[in-house]
Write a protein that holds these residues in place. Sequence first.
Motif, PDB file in Angstrom:
ATOM      1  N   LEU A  61      68.318  67.608  86.734  1.00 57.39           N
ATOM      2  CA  LEU A  61      67.468  66.649  86.034  1.00 57.39           C
ATOM      3  C   LEU A  61      66.202  66.352  86.840  1.00 57.39           C
ATOM      4  N   VAL A  62      66.363  66.065  88.131  1.00 58.41           N
ATOM      5  CA  VAL A  62      65.207  65.754  88.975  1.00 58.41           C
ATOM      6  C   VAL A  62      64.257  66.943  89.033  1.00 58.41           C
ATOM      7  N   ASP A  63      64.814  68.145  89.101  1.00 56.66           N
ATOM      8  CA  ASP A  63      63.979  69.347  89.130  1.00 56.66           C
ATOM      9  C   ASP A  63      63.106  69.431  87.879  1.00 56.66           C
ATOM     10  N   HIS A  64      63.696  69.160  86.714  1.00 54.83           N
ATOM     11  CA  HIS A  64      62.940  69.244  85.463  1.00 54.83           C
ATOM     12  C   HIS A  64      61.991  68.058  85.285  1.00 54.83           C
ATOM     13  N   VAL A  65      62.384  66.870  85.744  1.00 52.09           N
ATOM     14  CA  VAL A  65      61.477  65.713  85.684  1.00 52.09           C
ATOM     15  C   VAL A  65      60.260  65.974  86.565  1.00 52.09           C
TER      16      VAL A  65
END
Length: 333
Positions: A80-84
């Motif tokens: 999730l953090v990677d995509h955010v």
Amino acid sequence: MQSTLKDVAETAGVSYSLVSRYLNGDQALKMRSGTRERIDNAIAALDYRPNRVAQSLRSGRTGTIGILVSNLRNRYYALLVDHVLEEANRRGYQLLIAYANDPEEESAALQMLVRRGVDGCLTSLRLTDRALLERLQKSGFPLLFFGRGVEGFPAVGRDRTPAILQGIEFLAARGHREICFITPGDEPLADEVIQLCRRHGIRKFRATAMPHTPEAPEALRDVCRRAPAAVMVVGWLNTNAFLRIIHREYPLYRPEVVGTYHFPYEYMLDERLVGFIYGDFSRFPGMLVTALLDRIEGRNSEKILFPDQFLTAPELRRQLDGDFNDRDFYLYT
């Protein structure tokens, strides 16, 4: 000499104002994919970098947002953090990342992000420091929760109920009249779920398994010992853990399982999985960033629900045929 916004517009063959609106994440902007691609190519070719100092002076913002999660070793949060991060960069924002594992760390991490001057913050934590939350609320600081909400603050959540109802219909059509529901919390089952089970004459029982707690494995073993023929598992962590325990400790137990899928994981191809509560993970980070930027720019929003859907196992596998990128597969298989 450093490239300017005007250079980008001329190279892409579009207007200055269009490039400006695109880079500032104007939600009202409608643009063809070919135009967006030309702008992105021009930015890359010219190595254009926005002047953050000038933007900050004009807007009173720093062009940074924060995200506060519990553990980056958790596959879900890492992806999730990677995509955010990717989405924030596309929208012209930098991302500051913090994590915390207990209430004291949570408060310190959130205050650190605020002191660093982030324009707003995303968090999945159930923050318990009410004094800090009240101060942030009074100051109008844009704080957006996802997954779990906190009273008085906007949130982005998942609406699983329609998918669960379809899953019950699916299992009932396969002849099941008893279903075990494995859930990650102690919230009661939705009234619609109870009514649908009653309508089909389905006996239901429930097991609560909160991931990453000492009690969770034993709760899943209890289900295996009881050996219901149909099981519906809410949450990908519980789905994977349940199937792992079956493989290692109860290999002769062969229930029909409706699990949860957001991205690839170890046991997602297990033949016991006949259906899935499916959330299109690729859209979720964009929804989070958009909702936070709406708050930052004064477009207030309350709770936003991200709808899950039910897919049979063959439908999911067809959906995934080339539908997740190599980076995600590499990280999470």
